[in-house]
Design a protein around this motif. Sequence first.
Motif, PDB file in Angstrom:
ATOM      1  N   UNK A  54     -90.206   3.671  18.549  1.00 15.92           N
ATOM      2  CA  UNK A  54     -89.423   4.716  19.462  1.00 15.92           C
ATOM      3  C   UNK A  54     -90.007   4.255  20.847  1.00 15.92           C
ATOM      4  N   UNK A  55     -88.948   4.374  21.928  1.00 14.03           N
ATOM      5  CA  UNK A  55     -89.296   3.891  23.316  1.00 14.03           C
ATOM      6  C   UNK A  55     -88.876   5.096  24.225  1.00 14.03           C
ATOM      7  N   UNK A  56     -90.028   5.686  25.018  1.00 17.25           N
ATOM      8  CA  UNK A  56     -89.325   6.782  26.075  1.00 17.25           C
ATOM      9  C   UNK A  56     -89.246   6.193  27.468  1.00 17.25           C
ATOM     10  N   UNK A  99     -81.938  -2.318  21.987  1.00 15.24           N
ATOM     11  CA  UNK A  99     -81.282  -2.143  20.679  1.00 15.24           C
ATOM     12  C   UNK A  99     -82.166  -2.733  19.607  1.00 15.24           C
ATOM     13  N   UNK A 100     -83.187  -3.710  20.047  1.00 15.76           N
ATOM     14  CA  UNK A 100     -84.166  -4.249  19.024  1.00 15.76           C
ATOM     15  C   UNK A 100     -85.492  -3.757  19.242  1.00 15.76           C
ATOM     16  N   UNK A 101     -85.598  -2.771  20.170  1.00 17.54           N
ATOM     17  CA  UNK A 101     -86.978  -2.039  20.624  1.00 17.54           C
ATOM     18  C   UNK A 101     -87.709  -3.097  21.018  1.00 17.54           C
ATOM     19  N   UNK A 102     -87.477  -3.901  21.863  1.00 13.72           N
ATOM     20  CA  UNK A 102     -88.247  -5.110  22.590  1.00 13.72           C
ATOM     21  C   UNK A 102     -88.498  -5.070  23.964  1.00 13.72           C
ATOM     22  N   UNK A 103     -89.721  -5.080  24.404  1.00 20.10           N
ATOM     23  CA  UNK A 103     -90.111  -4.806  25.689  1.00 20.10           C
ATOM     24  C   UNK A 103     -90.760  -6.112  26.398  1.00 20.10           C
ATOM     25  N   UNK A 157     -78.894   4.630  22.096  1.00 16.91           N
ATOM     26  CA  UNK A 157     -79.407   3.870  21.291  1.00 16.91           C
ATOM     27  C   UNK A 157     -80.573   4.296  20.473  1.00 16.91           C
ATOM     28  N   UNK A 158     -80.801   4.204  19.269  1.00 18.94           N
ATOM     29  CA  UNK A 158     -81.408   4.755  18.180  1.00 18.94           C
ATOM     30  C   UNK A 158     -83.011   4.825  18.573  1.00 18.94           C
ATOM     31  N   UNK A 159     -83.431   5.915  18.590  1.00 20.99           N
ATOM     32  CA  UNK A 159     -85.096   5.980  19.081  1.00 20.99           C
ATOM     33  C   UNK A 159     -85.298   5.694  20.276  1.00 20.99           C
ATOM     34  N   UNK A 160     -84.399   5.557  21.040  1.00 23.51           N
ATOM     35  CA  UNK A 160     -84.635   5.262  22.589  1.00 23.51           C
ATOM     36  C   UNK A 160     -84.396   6.443  23.501  1.00 23.51           C
TER      37      UNK A 160
END
Length: 302
Positions: A104-106, A88-92, A265-268
């Motif tokens: 963005x994450x693929x 949700x916060x684009x953290x890996x 989730x946005x941009x995931x």
Amino acid sequence: MKDVIIIGAGPGGLSAAAWCSELGLETLVLEANRETGGQLLWTHNPVHNHLGATTANGTELRDIFLQQLEPFRFELRLNAKVKAADLANKKIILETGEILTARAIILATGIRRKKLNIGEDKFVGRGLLESGKRDRDTVRGKNVAIIGGGDAACENALILAETATNVTLIHRRQEFRARRDFLEQIAGNPKIKVLTETVVTKIIGKEQIEAIKLCQIIENKSYQIPVSAILLRIGVEPNTEFLGEALRKDKNGYIEINSCGETNLENIYAIGDAANPLSPTVSTAVGMGATAAKVLYSKLNL
Ligand SMILES: Cc1cc2nc3c(=O)[nH]c(=O)nc-3n(C[C@H](O)[C@H](O)[C@H](O)COP(=O)(O)OP(=O)(O)OC[C@H]3O[C@@H](n4cnc5c(N)ncnc54)[C@H](O)[C@@H]3O)c2cc1C
């Protein structure tokens, strides 16, 4: 911060990387393994159904992919296993503890073979086989057990029966889910013995596999058979358990997406086998990689 992080460098992830690079996106690919290719590395049979190349095995096709990718600009990190994610916060979060973020994450994390979890890992290279095709010569003159009831189990039973002294095919249910032609060939092969409604409860052996303990479920009867090699083909499961609660998945853990590869989730985005496509193939994963890259490019408004 990168524009895009792609998790997984199988056919899907590599295709997405090519397209993201082509579109000028700053891209990082994270791969847990020490080499790229995903399931192509386990494919010991010829691959002739992905247009563009016919190869003797999956690794050869992977090499063609890598050659073609040479002019593309993206960062690839091998031995980079993602341990957790706050999508949700684009953290890996990597196994090393490093935290990475992207616009963005693929998710291209594919699937893995299910295990019995009865200590079989101890016997890797000591009787636990990897593939019928690859191990056909190593079982010459041996007793082999194959566990599973689908196409993969049955096809491998037929392959290993070419060289093994005998093959025991062990299935926990009564009915097989395999192709009829495989089942007919098995029924007509005197080297293959079929045990249904039977589970393997223990692998016995010091240095090498020496026997397995079985339980006939209906009669609740336990006994042991001598085998020096076993092959597990009990199905597959997606590599998605570390991706966090916010990501919507189905009851089997496959990521839910729309036809653009977008998750809830946005941009995931999710592509390839981890998103349970109707046809889990190289061509599908490659196509889904292209779709996700093009859609996310337009959504990022670059
Ligand atoms: C024996 C066999 C034969 C096949 N034959 C064919 C065939 O003839 N034709 C065909 O079209 N298809 C075939 N397939 C299917 C095809 O290989 C798959 O559909 C395809 O590889 C799916 O690609 P993918 O990128 O979605 O996933 P995968 O190939 O599974 O790749 C996923 C990648 O993600 C990585 N990964 C997973 N978790 C993490 C993490 N936490 N952090 C970082 N990286 C991670 C994995 O290490 C892996 O490299 C075959 C498959 C098998 C097993």
